[in-house]
Design an enzyme around this catalytic site. Structure first.
Site, PDB file in Angstrom:
ATOM      1  N   GLU A  94     -30.821-134.004 -45.137  1.00  0.00           N
ATOM      2  CA  GLU A  94     -29.858-134.221 -44.052  1.00  0.00           C
ATOM      3  C   GLU A  94     -29.011-132.964 -43.859  1.00  0.00           C
ATOM      4  O   GLU A  94     -28.342-132.498 -44.777  1.00  0.00           O
ATOM      5  CB  GLU A  94     -28.933-135.417 -44.309  1.00  0.00           C
ATOM      6  CG  GLU A  94     -28.022-135.596 -43.093  1.00  0.00           C
ATOM      7  CD  GLU A  94     -27.100-136.802 -43.120  1.00  0.00           C
ATOM      8  OE1 GLU A  94     -26.855-137.373 -44.192  1.00  0.00           O
ATOM      9  OE2 GLU A  94     -26.604-137.154 -42.015  1.00  0.00           O
ATOM     10  N   GLU A 119     -24.286-129.532 -46.553  1.00  0.00           N
ATOM     11  CA  GLU A 119     -22.985-129.618 -45.890  1.00  0.00           C
ATOM     12  C   GLU A 119     -22.146-128.423 -46.307  1.00  0.00           C
ATOM     13  O   GLU A 119     -22.158-128.035 -47.466  1.00  0.00           O
ATOM     14  CB  GLU A 119     -22.290-130.942 -46.276  1.00  0.00           C
ATOM     15  CG  GLU A 119     -20.878-131.124 -45.763  1.00  0.00           C
ATOM     16  CD  GLU A 119     -20.748-130.954 -44.252  1.00  0.00           C
ATOM     17  OE1 GLU A 119     -21.402-131.671 -43.478  1.00  0.00           O
ATOM     18  OE2 GLU A 119     -19.971-130.071 -43.833  1.00  0.00           O
ATOM     19  N   ASN A 146     -24.857-123.097 -45.625  1.00  0.00           N
ATOM     20  CA  ASN A 146     -25.243-123.043 -44.217  1.00  0.00           C
ATOM     21  C   ASN A 146     -26.698-123.497 -44.084  1.00  0.00           C
ATOM     22  O   ASN A 146     -27.609-122.873 -44.633  1.00  0.00           O
ATOM     23  CB  ASN A 146     -25.073-121.593 -43.734  1.00  0.00           C
ATOM     24  CG  ASN A 146     -25.509-121.398 -42.305  1.00  0.00           C
ATOM     25  OD1 ASN A 146     -25.834-122.354 -41.603  1.00  0.00           O
ATOM     26  ND2 ASN A 146     -25.505-120.157 -41.874  1.00  0.00           N
ATOM     27  N   ASP A 169     -22.091-130.820 -34.712  1.00  0.00           N
ATOM     28  CA  ASP A 169     -20.920-130.451 -33.906  1.00  0.00           C
ATOM     29  C   ASP A 169     -21.376-130.082 -32.499  1.00  0.00           C
ATOM     30  O   ASP A 169     -22.245-129.228 -32.332  1.00  0.00           O
ATOM     31  CB  ASP A 169     -20.196-129.270 -34.565  1.00  0.00           C
ATOM     32  CG  ASP A 169     -19.602-129.669 -35.905  1.00  0.00           C
ATOM     33  OD1 ASP A 169     -18.856-130.660 -35.949  1.00  0.00           O
ATOM     34  OD2 ASP A 169     -19.902-128.998 -36.910  1.00  0.00           O
ATOM     35  N   LYS A 173     -17.107-126.760 -25.410  1.00  0.00           N
ATOM     36  CA  LYS A 173     -16.598-125.765 -24.458  1.00  0.00           C
ATOM     37  C   LYS A 173     -17.702-124.759 -24.133  1.00  0.00           C
ATOM     38  O   LYS A 173     -18.431-124.321 -25.035  1.00  0.00           O
ATOM     39  CB  LYS A 173     -15.410-125.014 -25.060  1.00  0.00           C
ATOM     40  CG  LYS A 173     -14.160-125.860 -25.165  1.00  0.00           C
ATOM     41  CD  LYS A 173     -12.999-125.000 -25.610  1.00  0.00           C
ATOM     42  CE  LYS A 173     -11.781-125.890 -25.783  1.00  0.00           C
ATOM     43  NZ  LYS A 173     -10.746-125.258 -26.602  1.00  0.00           N
ATOM     44  N   ASP A 205     -23.770-137.934 -29.655  1.00  0.00           N
ATOM     45  CA  ASP A 205     -23.019-138.742 -28.682  1.00  0.00           C
ATOM     46  C   ASP A 205     -22.536-137.853 -27.535  1.00  0.00           C
ATOM     47  O   ASP A 205     -21.723-138.289 -26.726  1.00  0.00           O
ATOM     48  CB  ASP A 205     -21.820-139.431 -29.349  1.00  0.00           C
ATOM     49  CG  ASP A 205     -20.772-138.432 -29.807  1.00  0.00           C
ATOM     50  OD1 ASP A 205     -21.104-137.226 -29.921  1.00  0.00           O
ATOM     51  OD2 ASP A 205     -19.616-138.835 -30.043  1.00  0.00           O
ATOM     52  N   THR A 238     -21.665-144.130 -38.747  1.00  0.00           N
ATOM     53  CA  THR A 238     -20.674-143.313 -39.464  1.00  0.00           C
ATOM     54  C   THR A 238     -19.360-143.343 -38.695  1.00  0.00           C
ATOM     55  O   THR A 238     -19.305-143.736 -37.521  1.00  0.00           O
ATOM     56  CB  THR A 238     -21.146-141.847 -39.584  1.00  0.00           C
ATOM     57  OG1 THR A 238     -21.229-141.288 -38.273  1.00  0.00           O
ATOM     58  CG2 THR A 238     -22.483-141.740 -40.284  1.00  0.00           C
ATOM     59  N   PHE A 240     -17.911-140.925 -37.537  1.00  0.00           N
ATOM     60  CA  PHE A 240     -18.043-140.009 -36.403  1.00  0.00           C
ATOM     61  C   PHE A 240     -18.670-140.717 -35.204  1.00  0.00           C
ATOM     62  O   PHE A 240     -18.181-140.623 -34.073  1.00  0.00           O
ATOM     63  CB  PHE A 240     -18.882-138.795 -36.811  1.00  0.00           C
ATOM     64  CG  PHE A 240     -18.817-137.717 -35.790  1.00  0.00           C
ATOM     65  CD1 PHE A 240     -17.786-136.804 -35.793  1.00  0.00           C
ATOM     66  CD2 PHE A 240     -19.760-137.655 -34.781  1.00  0.00           C
ATOM     67  CE1 PHE A 240     -17.698-135.833 -34.817  1.00  0.00           C
ATOM     68  CE2 PHE A 240     -19.687-136.696 -33.803  1.00  0.00           C
ATOM     69  CZ  PHE A 240     -18.656-135.773 -33.818  1.00  0.00           C
ATOM     70  N   GLU A 241     -19.734-141.479 -35.463  1.00  0.00           N
ATOM     71  CA  GLU A 241     -20.373-142.211 -34.361  1.00  0.00           C
ATOM     72  C   GLU A 241     -19.413-143.266 -33.803  1.00  0.00           C
ATOM     73  O   GLU A 241     -19.357-143.474 -32.588  1.00  0.00           O
ATOM     74  CB  GLU A 241     -21.660-142.887 -34.847  1.00  0.00           C
ATOM     75  CG  GLU A 241     -22.346-143.671 -33.730  1.00  0.00           C
ATOM     76  CD  GLU A 241     -23.697-144.246 -34.135  1.00  0.00           C
ATOM     77  OE1 GLU A 241     -24.081-144.122 -35.303  1.00  0.00           O
ATOM     78  OE2 GLU A 241     -24.355-144.819 -33.251  1.00  0.00           O
TER      79      GLU A 241
HETATM   80  C1  LIG Z   1     -19.661-133.788 -36.420  1.00  0.00           C
HETATM   81  S1  LIG Z   1     -19.966-133.787 -38.119  1.00  0.00           S
HETATM   82  C2  LIG Z   1     -21.114-135.105 -38.339  1.00  0.00           C
HETATM   83  C3  LIG Z   1     -21.243-135.525 -39.770  1.00  0.00           C
HETATM   84  C4  LIG Z   1     -22.259-136.630 -40.066  1.00  0.00           C
HETATM   85  N1  LIG Z   1     -23.617-136.175 -39.798  1.00  0.00           N
HETATM   86  C5  LIG Z   1     -21.951-137.894 -39.318  1.00  0.00           C
HETATM   87  O1  LIG Z   1     -22.780-138.337 -38.515  1.00  0.00           O
HETATM   88  O2  LIG Z   1     -20.887-138.451 -39.521  1.00  0.00           O
HETATM   89  C6  LIG Z   1     -20.987-132.338 -38.284  1.00  0.00           C
HETATM   90  C7  LIG Z   1     -21.058-131.828 -39.720  1.00  0.00           C
HETATM   91  O3  LIG Z   1     -21.971-130.748 -39.793  1.00  0.00           O
HETATM   92  C8  LIG Z   1     -21.444-129.775 -40.691  1.00  0.00           C
HETATM   93  N2  LIG Z   1     -22.099-128.498 -40.349  1.00  0.00           N
HETATM   94  C9  LIG Z   1     -21.993-127.809 -39.200  1.00  0.00           C
HETATM   95  N3  LIG Z   1     -22.779-126.722 -39.210  1.00  0.00           N
HETATM   96  C10 LIG Z   1     -23.419-126.725 -40.420  1.00  0.00           C
HETATM   97  C11 LIG Z   1     -24.347-125.845 -41.020  1.00  0.00           C
HETATM   98  N4  LIG Z   1     -24.797-124.759 -40.389  1.00  0.00           N
HETATM   99  N5  LIG Z   1     -24.783-126.141 -42.259  1.00  0.00           N
HETATM  100  C12 LIG Z   1     -24.342-127.246 -42.918  1.00  0.00           C
HETATM  101  N6  LIG Z   1     -23.437-128.111 -42.397  1.00  0.00           N
HETATM  102  C13 LIG Z   1     -22.989-127.856 -41.152  1.00  0.00           C
HETATM  103  C14 LIG Z   1     -19.962-129.811 -40.447  1.00  0.00           C
HETATM  104  O4  LIG Z   1     -19.209-129.297 -41.528  1.00  0.00           O
HETATM  105  C15 LIG Z   1     -19.717-131.324 -40.262  1.00  0.00           C
HETATM  106  O5  LIG Z   1     -19.438-131.958 -41.479  1.00  0.00           O
END
Ligand SMILES: C[S@@+](CC[C@H](N)C(=O)[O-])C[C@H]1O[C@@H](n2cnc3c(N)ncnc32)[C@H](O)[C@@H]1O
Length: 261
Positions: A94, A119, A146, A169, A173, A205, A238, A240-241
């Site tokens: 994931e 993460e 990353n 994310d 913008k 979303d 989640t 977030f959703e």
């Molecule tokens: C909007 S949140 C969604 C979290 C989770 N998937 C959920 O549905 O609740 C996006 C997550 O992706 C992580 N993230 C963004 N870019 C990433 C990357 N390049 N590598 C690892 N994690 C990343 C962010 O830190 C954040 O926790």
């Protein structure tokens, strides 16, 4: 045949001018400036989270050698799932696992499967460790790194059965959309790590990101995609959703199967 008409840069990376001041069209080794899909946030933990971290991180957190940033991965480091999990089993990865809600739920439901959570956010990794402890899970590992680097070099090619990207994310913008993960340049990465027949599951979303995902994935002939897939029933709701639904946003699910050569 692979169809990737819209890009010529390395995945997640932007070409920049040569440092030596040579003309842009002169023969040279390209240098790249990473465009990150995240911004660094505080890594301070609450006392309780820190205690959980100290107890569980040595068991569950993969610590790759770094290049510079603490979310980087040295390109010569290879993750060996059999060694990390102490067994051979199907592997689900994931990307952006956030607080670990989805991955912890799935790991509890599927003890026969190995799960790797990727993460960058320290508090998210700590929350995931807490879920692991509460549920006494043994089939999750986490890497704070990353995902672009994890998919580019850390994971062996053809090693992943399912790749999940839920609610990345959206970078809504206009000046930030280049930070979105799912671009034509990114497509080489799921194609590299998934085994033939492996499944990439995505959800968002954000309507414009759903449009972008459909355009990019639909144009890539390495994948057979369902661009309007039914909700994946292994995906828990989640926080977030929930926020997206509270704002009346439509949730888009997409699945893409890597076709065999
Ligand atoms: C909007 S949140 C969604 C979290 C989770 N998937 C959920 O549905 O609740 C996006 C997550 O992706 C992580 N993230 C963004 N870019 C990433 C990357 N390049 N590598 C690892 N994690 C990343 C962010 O830190 C954040 O926790």
């Amino acid at each position: 045949m692979h169809n990737s008409p819209m890009h010529d840069a390395a995945p997640g990376l932007d070409p920049v001018a040569p440092a030596d001041g040579s003309a842009p069209d002169a023969p040279r080794t390209p240098r790249y400036r990473p465009v990150l899909s995240f911004v660094q946030r505080s890594s301070r933990l609450k006392d309780r989270q820190q205690r959980t971290w100290d107890a569980l991180a040595p068991l569950y957190v993969i610590e790759p050698p770094r290049v510079d940033a603490k979310t980087s991965v040295q390109p010569d480091f290879r993750f060996d799932p059999e060694v990390a999990f102490g067994r051979s089993a199907p592997l689900v990865v994931e990307i952006g696992s956030g607080q670990g809600e989805a991955v912890a739920h799935a790991a509890e439901q599927h003890p026969e499967t190995n799960f790797l959570a990727v993460e960058v956010y320290t508090a998210g990794v700590a929350q995931t460790l807490q879920r692991i402890r509460q549920r006494e899970l043994t089939n999750i590992r986490i890497v704070q790194a990353n995902a672009v680097e994890v998919l580019t070099t850390m994971l062996p090619a053809d090693s992943v059965d399912e790749l999940w990207l839920f609610f990345p994310d959206p970078w809504h913008k206009a000046k930030h959309t280049k930070r979105r993960l799912v671009t034509p340049a990114f497509m080489d990465l799921p194609a590299r790590v998934l085994r033939p027949g492996g499944v990439w599951r995505l959800a968002t979303d954000w309507a414009d990101y759903a449009r972008q995902m459909r355009e990019v994935i639909g144009a890539d002939e390495r994948f057979t995609a369902d661009l309007h897939a039914p909700r994946f029933d292994g995906r828990v709701l989640t926080s977030f959703e929930r926020k997206g639904l509270a704002k009346d946003r439509e949730i888009a699910d997409i699945t893409a199967v890597l076709t065999a050569d």
